[in-house]
Scaffold this motif. Structure first.
Motif, PDB file in Angstrom:
ATOM      1  N   LEU A  55       0.831  -1.212   0.000  1.00  0.00           N
ATOM      2  CA  LEU A  55       0.000   0.000   0.000  1.00  0.00           C
ATOM      3  C   LEU A  55       0.863   1.258   0.000  1.00  0.00           C
ATOM      4  CD1 LEU A  55      -2.968  -0.885   2.385  1.00  0.00           C
ATOM      5  CD2 LEU A  55      -2.989  -0.649  -0.095  1.00  0.00           C
TER       6      LEU A  55
ATOM      7  N   VAL B 128      -6.496   3.338   5.527  1.00  0.00           N
ATOM      8  CA  VAL B 128      -6.956   2.259   4.652  1.00  0.00           C
ATOM      9  C   VAL B 128      -8.357   2.577   4.113  1.00  0.00           C
ATOM     10  CG1 VAL B 128      -7.558  -0.180   4.532  1.00  0.00           C
ATOM     11  CG2 VAL B 128      -5.531   0.520   5.782  1.00  0.00           C
ATOM     12  N   VAL B 164      -3.104  -4.307  -5.439  1.00  0.00           N
ATOM     13  CA  VAL B 164      -2.977  -3.201  -4.487  1.00  0.00           C
ATOM     14  C   VAL B 164      -4.236  -2.332  -4.506  1.00  0.00           C
ATOM     15  CG1 VAL B 164      -1.656  -1.135  -3.908  1.00  0.00           C
ATOM     16  CG2 VAL B 164      -0.482  -3.201  -4.619  1.00  0.00           C
ATOM     17  N   PRO B 168      -7.198  -2.359  -0.039  1.00  0.00           N
ATOM     18  CA  PRO B 168      -7.822  -1.674   1.097  1.00  0.00           C
ATOM     19  C   PRO B 168      -9.223  -2.206   1.419  1.00  0.00           C
ATOM     20  CG  PRO B 168      -6.843  -0.079  -0.386  1.00  0.00           C
ATOM     21  CD  PRO B 168      -6.750  -1.408  -1.067  1.00  0.00           C
TER      22      PRO B 168
END
Lengths: 320, 294
Positions: A55, B128, B164, B168
């Protein structure tokens, strides 16, 4: 069970500890960390690590980098592809005098607001109608709308392209087989296509929320001789409000990300008439080779998202 | 209505009550008919654009218009051969790899965020959550720069990036399910000297499986439908997924309408199947409260 102490178990525990420990006066809490509070374990880092690294490297840093790129002169090819540098507000000034950008911004707002209104109104209407429908019709219509929602954007785009182009289904049905609706009313058609492909989601979510409204409340309204419309406006709608706000937020995000649908149908044309911000950003970056200018259009998109986000947070907090 | 009855004199009460009741039931009957009719109209409107897709896919000389098809299976055969088949295989690889990465990483992170004490957990979760709402179109430019510098403009790095982008939301989804698994089960396992790996594989994994499966399905569906990201991040035409291939059909010199329809339909099938699977996952319901007694 555990609150009523089991004497046998207690004896067992007492026997396990040194005998004087029980007799000693209650010890003061030891300095330092409390033993009953969970401590940081290093293995947590191994668990979190892969996600955090991914991330950070491929999401958070690129977002910040994209923001910076918007203020440079980076290009896809040519000398500025290698030797690019910070150019301050140059791109901003260009935005300010770019009529296509303002058109694009306006089209984006039309697309988002049109989609929200269409999706929520039709989705709510369907959810209410489904509640009162006969079983076979409910399964059939619910199924059709959900299938439309599940279709990948590319397939939805294809079907709408075929249906609204010259000699397509809509023209034939309206007795104007040669009129090219997609060409004449492009913004209306792409918005309709987006509504068509998002409504199923709103219908499912709002339907679930409708079923959660307590029967007693609606019955009480019947007792008071409330009309159907009053019942809907004064009870159902306020109780659905949080769900509607969430749905609207998600539809906004999805619509703004629905690049494929419009790209397949019109590629932003004819003549920029459906060139909403994500398409314009792509066009500037990868078709006109102007990566930095594409990036600053992207920054505007984030700003648009943020403004909508603030409006929704406000809307969900207002008390009725 | 009740107010009207109580206001009228008692002697007349019995007679006038019946007709309004009848009228009311007739009205509700006609209301029902109207709402069913409206629903049928909505259904027809939603069905309309799909008609071409189905008819043209079966038609040997299809055009953009709706016609009674000259039945053939050739369109589907063509959609599943040569470079078309290759693009579907590419889609499977792209979505499969992306889903595997996102789901494994997401599940591990979700477990830590659900159970462990982590400094700055609140802000971390907030970041997130914020990432789930970032429009992906802005990421594509910096990622393109990065990947082209690294020489990564091909299918596997693209799968990594797709992973990716779904990560989240997958973390959030799985975390919610792990939160619902009673802590007692894990403590019982720990009493039996189970390590973290064993707890993850034998306690949390199976119990949170509906959540993990839902996250995996979400990841796969998102990657399968992705268009902009592979369009920019995959340069080689024979690595491109089906979504880009469909787009190529329209621009072809000799547009094969039947093939477009058949291929679009085939491309939608895995999504339909996965949604059906996920609704089955949830319909069965999973009751964890029964696992802990007393």
């Amino acid at each position: 069970m555990s609150s009523q102490a089991n004497p046998v178990a207690m004896a067992g525990v007492a026997g396990a500890v040194p005998a004087d420990a029980g007799a000693a006066p209650r010890p003061s809490p030891p300095a330092g960390k409390r033993a009953d509070r969970q401590r940081f374990q290093w293995s947590s880092l191994a668990l979190l690590g892969p996600s955090l690294v991914l991330l950070a490297v491929l999401f958070v840093i690129p977002v910040i980098y994209a923001f910076y790129l918007g203020f440079t002169n980076l290009e896809l090819v040519g000398p500025n592809a290698v030797n690019w540098h910070f150019t301050g507000t140059q791109n901003l000034q260009r935005l300010g005098s770019d009529p296509t950008f303002f058109l694009s911004l306006r089209l984006t707002l039309i697309f988002i607001v049109g989609s929200i209104v269409g999706v929520v109104v039709i989705g709510l209407a369907l959810a209410v109608l489904l509640q009162n429908a006969v079983t076979w019709l409910r399964i059939l219509v619910g199924g059709i709308v959900v299938v439309a929602w599940m279709m990948p954007a590319i397939t939805a785009g294809m079907t709408w392209y075929a249906s609204t182009t010259a000699s397509g289904t809509f023209g034939t049905l309206l007795g104007m087989p040669n009129s090219d609706f997609l060409h004449h009313e492009p913004m209306l058609i792409v918005t309709l296509a987006n509504v068509w492909s998002q409504t199923g989601f709103a219908m499912l979510v709002l339907g679930a929320a409708l079923r959660n409204i307590p029967h007693e409340v609606l019955e009480a309204a019947d007792m008071e001789d409330a009309s159907r419309w009053q019942r809907f406006r004064l009870i159902t709608l306020p109780m659905l409000r949080p769900t509607i706000v969430t749905t609207v937020l998600l539809i906004t995000l999805i619509s703004l990300a629905n690049f494929a649908l419009i790209y397949v149908m019109t590629q932003g044309g004819p003549g920029n008439s459906t060139n909403i911000l994500p398409l314009y950003s792509y066009q500037q970056a990868f078709e006109f080779n102007n990566l930095a200018y594409g990036a600053i259009i992207g920054n505007v998109m984030v700003l648009v998202c943020a403004i909508f986000g603030v409006i929704y947070v406000r809307a969900s907090r207002v008390r009725t | 209505m009740t107010a009207g009855v109580s206001a009228s004199p008692p002697a007349a009460a019995a007679a006038p009550v019946l007709p309004p009741a009848n009228a009311a039931s007739r009205r509700s009957l006609s209301n029902k008919a109207v709402s069913n009719l409206l629903l049928a109209l909505f259904g027809a409107a939603f069905l309309l654009p799909m008609v071409w897709l189905v008819l043209a896919s079966l038609d040997s000389n299809a055009t953009w218009s709706v016609e009674i098809p000259h039945l053939t299976g050739a369109n589907f055969a063509a959609a599943l051969s040569g470079s078309n088949l290759q693009s579907i295989i590419n889609s499977i690889v792209l979505s499969g790899v992306s889903t595997a990465i996102a789901t494994v990483c997401g599940a591990l992170a979700a477990y830590a965020l659900s159970r462990r004490r982590i400094p700055w957990k609140g802000p971390l979760l907030l970041i997130v959550l914020f990432l789930t709402g970032v429009p992906l179109a802005i990421l594509i430019i910096p990622i393109f720069e990065l990947f082209s510098d690294l020489g990564w403009l091909s299918i596997l790095p693209c799968a990594l990036f797709l992973a990716v982008t779904t990560l989240p939301f997958e973390i959030y989804l799985i975390k919610n399910f792990i939160d619902a698994v009673p802590q007692d089960l894990e403590e019982a396992a720990r009493m039996e000297r189970a390590g973290t790996t064993q707890i993850l594989l034998k306690v949390i994994g199976p119990l949170a499986m509906p959540g993990i499966a839902a996250a995996a399905i979400f990841g796969f569906v998102t990657a399968w439908g992705s268009f902009l990201i592979p369009l920019v991040l995959i340069t080689s035409p024979n690595q491109q997924p089906g979504s880009i291939a469909i787009f190529g059909f329209i621009g072809a010199a000799h547009v094969q309408y039947g093939n477009i329809a058949a291929f679009s339909l085939i491309y939608a099938v895995p999504i339909f199947l996965l949604y059906a699977l996920s609704s089955r996952l949830f319909r069965g319901g999973f009751v964890l409260s029964g696992a802990v007694r007393g």
